[in-house]
Design a protein around this motif. Structure first.
Motif, PDB file in Angstrom:
ATOM      1  N   ALA A  60       4.305  -5.824   2.303  1.00 24.57           N
ATOM      2  CA  ALA A  60       3.972  -6.620   1.128  1.00 24.57           C
ATOM      3  C   ALA A  60       2.134  -6.475  -0.040  1.00 24.57           C
ATOM      4  CB  ALA A  60       4.381  -8.515   0.772  1.00 24.57           C
ATOM      5  N   MET A  61       3.000  -5.156  -1.208  1.00 21.55           N
ATOM      6  CA  MET A  61       1.326  -4.468  -1.361  1.00 21.55           C
ATOM      7  C   MET A  61       1.693  -3.935  -2.223  1.00 21.55           C
ATOM      8  SD  MET A  61       0.010  -2.235   1.728  1.00 21.55           S
ATOM      9  CE  MET A  61       0.901  -0.526   1.755  1.00 21.55           C
TER      10      MET A  61
ATOM     11  N   VAL B  45      13.760  13.374   6.510  1.00 22.17           N
ATOM     12  CA  VAL B  45      12.809  12.342   6.977  1.00 22.17           C
ATOM     13  C   VAL B  45      12.577  11.068   7.525  1.00 22.17           C
ATOM     14  CG1 VAL B  45      10.460  11.214   5.589  1.00 22.17           C
ATOM     15  CG2 VAL B  45      11.553  12.894   4.671  1.00 22.17           C
ATOM     16  N   LYS B  46      12.107  11.393   8.768  1.00 19.26           N
ATOM     17  CA  LYS B  46      12.393  10.462   9.797  1.00 19.26           C
ATOM     18  C   LYS B  46      11.796   9.478   9.603  1.00 19.26           C
ATOM     19  CE  LYS B  46      14.934  13.577  12.236  1.00 19.26           C
ATOM     20  NZ  LYS B  46      15.996  13.463  12.153  1.00 19.26           N
ATOM     21  N   SER B  47      10.348   9.367   9.208  1.00 23.03           N
ATOM     22  CA  SER B  47      10.113   7.946   9.295  1.00 23.03           C
ATOM     23  C   SER B  47       9.033   7.643   8.130  1.00 23.03           C
ATOM     24  CB  SER B  47       8.463   8.811   9.677  1.00 23.03           C
ATOM     25  OG  SER B  47       7.455   7.187  10.026  1.00 23.03           O
ATOM     26  N   ILE B  48       9.752   6.893   7.637  1.00 23.77           N
ATOM     27  CA  ILE B  48       9.859   6.019   5.930  1.00 23.77           C
ATOM     28  C   ILE B  48       8.900   4.322   6.624  1.00 23.77           C
ATOM     29  CG2 ILE B  48      11.165   5.727   4.159  1.00 23.77           C
ATOM     30  CD1 ILE B  48      13.220   7.243   5.229  1.00 23.77           C
ATOM     31  N   ALA B  49       7.503   4.239   4.836  1.00 27.94           N
ATOM     32  CA  ALA B  49       7.414   3.322   5.195  1.00 27.94           C
ATOM     33  C   ALA B  49       7.258   2.297   3.402  1.00 27.94           C
ATOM     34  CB  ALA B  49       6.183   3.574   4.729  1.00 27.94           C
ATOM     35  N   ILE B  50       7.626   1.981   2.256  1.00 29.02           N
ATOM     36  CA  ILE B  50       7.628   1.093   1.619  1.00 29.02           C
ATOM     37  C   ILE B  50       7.392   0.312   1.388  1.00 29.02           C
ATOM     38  CG2 ILE B  50       9.644  -0.366   0.217  1.00 29.02           C
ATOM     39  CD1 ILE B  50      12.177   0.913   1.652  1.00 29.02           C
ATOM     40  N   ALA B  51       5.593   0.244   0.539  1.00 28.22           N
ATOM     41  CA  ALA B  51       5.586  -1.288  -0.386  1.00 28.22           C
ATOM     42  C   ALA B  51       6.236  -1.141  -2.170  1.00 28.22           C
ATOM     43  CB  ALA B  51       4.017  -0.502  -0.987  1.00 28.22           C
TER      44      ALA B  51
ATOM     45  N   GLU C 207      -6.996  -4.403   5.249  1.00 30.94           N
ATOM     46  CA  GLU C 207      -6.156  -5.862   5.862  1.00 30.94           C
ATOM     47  C   GLU C 207      -6.561  -6.120   4.449  1.00 30.94           C
ATOM     48  OE1 GLU C 207      -2.957  -8.962   7.779  1.00 30.94           O
ATOM     49  OE2 GLU C 207      -4.049  -6.927   8.734  1.00 30.94           O
ATOM     50  N   ALA C 208      -7.725  -6.899   4.736  1.00 27.78           N
ATOM     51  CA  ALA C 208      -8.848  -8.281   3.492  1.00 27.78           C
ATOM     52  C   ALA C 208      -8.824  -7.917   2.377  1.00 27.78           C
ATOM     53  CB  ALA C 208      -9.438  -7.633   4.790  1.00 27.78           C
ATOM     54  N   GLY C 209      -8.813  -6.070   2.453  1.00 27.58           N
ATOM     55  CA  GLY C 209      -8.509  -5.493   0.929  1.00 27.58           C
ATOM     56  C   GLY C 209      -7.079  -5.766   0.112  1.00 27.58           C
ATOM     57  N   LEU C 210      -6.364  -6.093   0.757  1.00 29.66           N
ATOM     58  CA  LEU C 210      -5.424  -6.243   0.420  1.00 29.66           C
ATOM     59  C   LEU C 210      -4.631  -7.274  -0.034  1.00 29.66           C
ATOM     60  CD1 LEU C 210      -3.115  -3.427   2.690  1.00 29.66           C
ATOM     61  CD2 LEU C 210      -3.109  -3.471   0.565  1.00 29.66           C
ATOM     62  N   LEU C 211      -5.397  -8.159   0.919  1.00 27.73           N
ATOM     63  CA  LEU C 211      -4.534  -9.293   0.689  1.00 27.73           C
ATOM     64  C   LEU C 211      -5.693 -10.039  -0.423  1.00 27.73           C
ATOM     65  CD1 LEU C 211      -5.250 -10.697   4.520  1.00 27.73           C
ATOM     66  CD2 LEU C 211      -2.880 -11.011   2.852  1.00 27.73           C
ATOM     67  N   ASP C 212      -7.215  -9.448  -0.122  1.00 25.84           N
ATOM     68  CA  ASP C 212      -7.749 -10.208  -1.779  1.00 25.84           C
ATOM     69  C   ASP C 212      -6.939  -9.935  -3.035  1.00 25.84           C
ATOM     70  OD1 ASP C 212      -9.233 -11.501  -0.279  1.00 25.84           O
ATOM     71  OD2 ASP C 212     -10.767  -9.282  -0.030  1.00 25.84           O
ATOM     72  N   GLN C 213      -6.780  -8.168  -3.527  1.00 28.25           N
ATOM     73  CA  GLN C 213      -6.028  -7.681  -4.465  1.00 28.25           C
ATOM     74  C   GLN C 213      -5.136  -8.516  -4.654  1.00 28.25           C
ATOM     75  OE1 GLN C 213      -5.903  -3.355  -4.315  1.00 28.25           O
ATOM     76  NE2 GLN C 213      -7.480  -2.891  -3.297  1.00 28.25           N
ATOM     77  N   ALA C 214      -3.967  -8.953  -3.793  1.00 31.76           N
ATOM     78  CA  ALA C 214      -2.784  -9.362  -3.633  1.00 31.76           C
ATOM     79  C   ALA C 214      -3.125 -10.852  -4.260  1.00 31.76           C
ATOM     80  CB  ALA C 214      -1.787 -10.032  -3.121  1.00 31.76           C
TER      81      ALA C 214
END
Length: 439
Positions: A188-189, A153-159, A47-54
């Motif tokens: 939000a990534m 498909v039963k499990s869906i994630a959106i970025a 998560e820290a890496g994603l926040l830094d990249q955002a």
């Protein structure tokens, strides 16, 4: 002014045509090392890496990466009524067309007691990428999600990238589209880091790894998708959007110009190509494109696109040559506006989606035709198809043989096994009849 490429009177091979057609300067390989480093940062720091990249790439540090159920519900409640009605209709139409893409199970009887069944099994979990750079694309949410749902498909994630104008949250229209489709897992990534997060998971976010990642994006997203293909499936490495229009002297130059500009407004690297055997049409289109470009909202980036090396008016001797040029190009979007559209269509082999006649412009497919707008770019239509339910399905064969059916073929089976120097293959069959060698 768009460049003109004159191929009249030239007899070019397929490889020469591929060299002659206009292309953007874009090399996914150049971005691969950087994308891989960003993926590794997310794998190591989560998560820290994603926040830094955002903060680095999107100019904002999200307060939270995963959207809450309340935020999704609020986005749906606050959605403009006209936009909601349009999205509802888009969803309805894309569902109908996507359902038609799911193959029916089939059973082949090869003999008495010898049966092979074909079934199509959906992957368990998918990650869907929705870009958010120069524009916001709720339509991409629909195209990705509906295809996956049609497949089962039963499990869906959106970025989707965090938006600076919304305090680091996902754009509310993206959230609303997800809510309309019943998707509760939205992050939000953006960019390469998002692709890495979907591929490998982020434990602190409750983000489990996915089996397939789909959706368009920039060169960093394309490079990241290439980098994770050892662990997940992908749809394609999407590049800049493109349209190729095959038109003859019967085409309306105003419509042709409008369609070229409609694609060029996406971004500076978008490709707009007209292939025609009519010099008069080519000459008529040029000033209309200029006029329309000056009058449009995104004139600056559209102008860069139209003047770029990736856009051109290509002159050919006849419609057969126009089809050859198109097949060498392998366009994401192919429009045909001629006196005999079906005759041209019969010669087309490579295209993502094909729009027939003056009343089927590309924006129809972008939004509400019922077709899918996530399509192969950069010539990938020569070997790949657009996004659909089939993207999330795996073909599986189920083999049912009884004793008599196996006995009928075991001599032939043993002959092949012996020829390949794999005697245990034959012995595994013989063991079922009490005639195998003791081991």
């Amino acid at each position: 002014m768009m460049q003109t490429i004159d191929l009249r009177g030239k007899s070019l091979s397929a490889s020469e045509l591929r060299t002659a057609v206009p292309r953007p300067e874009l090399d996914v390989t150049e971005a691969l090392a950087g994308a891989t480093a960003l993926i590794q940062q997310v794998r190591e720091h989560g998560e820290a890496g994603l926040l830094d990249q955002a903060e680095r790439f999107d100019g904002v540090r999200p307060k939270a990466i995963r959207a809450t159920a309340a935020e999704i519900e609020a986005a749906v409640a606050n959605l403009d009524s006209a936009v909601r009605a349009a999205l509802d209709e888009m969803i309805r139409r894309v569902r109908l067309a996507s359902a038609a893409q799911v193959p029916a199970p089939a059973t082949t009887v090869l003999g008495d007691g010898a049966i092979v069944e074909q079934r199509w099994e959906p992957v368990e979990r998918v990650g869907l990428y929705v870009p958010g750079g120069k524009a916001v694309y709720p339509s991409s949410v629909v195209m990705n999600v509906v295809s996956a749902q049609a497949a089962g498909v039963k499990s869906i994630a959106i970025a989707s990238p965090p938006q600076k104008d919304h305090g680091g949250a996902i754009h509310p229209t993206i959230l609303a589209a997800a809510g309309l489709l019943g998707v509760a897992e939205v992050y939000a990534m953006g960019g390469a880091g998002a692709i890495g997060a979907l591929a490998y998971g982020v434990e602190s976010l409750g983000l489990e790894p996915v089996n397939v990642i789909t959706g368009p994006g920039n060169v960093w997203v394309a490079a990241a998708k290439r980098a994770v293909t050892s662990v997940v499936g992908i749809d394609a490495e999407a590049g800049p959007t493109e349209v190729l229009i095959i038109a003859d002297g019967s085409a309306d130059p105003e419509l042709v110009a409008a369609d070229l500009l409609g694609q060029a407004e996406h971004d500076e690297l978008a490709a707009a190509v007209l292939v025609t055997d009519s010099e008069a049409l080519a000459e008529a289109v040029q000033p209309i494109v200029e006029r329309r470009t000056l009058a449009t909202k995104h004139a600056d980036r559209a102008g860069v696109s139209l003047r770029g090396q990736q856009s051109a008016i290509v002159l050919v001797d006849n419609m057969a040559e126009a089809a050859r040029v198109s097949n060498a190009y392998g366009p994401e979007h192919l429009q045909i506006q001629t006196a005999d559209d079906d005759a041209v269509l019969e010669q087309i082999t490579n295209a993502g989606a094909i729009f027939m006649g003056p009343y089927a412009p590309v924006p129809l497919g972008d939004y509400i035709a019922g077709s899918n707008h996530v399509l192969p770019t950069g010539g990938q239509a020569a070997h790949s198809s657009g996004l659909g339910a089939h993207t999330f399905l795996r073909a599986q064969q189920i083999i049912r043989y009884n004793r008599a059916a196996l006995d009928e073929v075991r001599d032939r089976l043993r002959a092949i096994a012996t020829d390949e120097d794999l005697p245990a293959h034959g012995e595994s069959v013989d063991a079922r009849f009490g005639t195998g060698r003791e081991v």
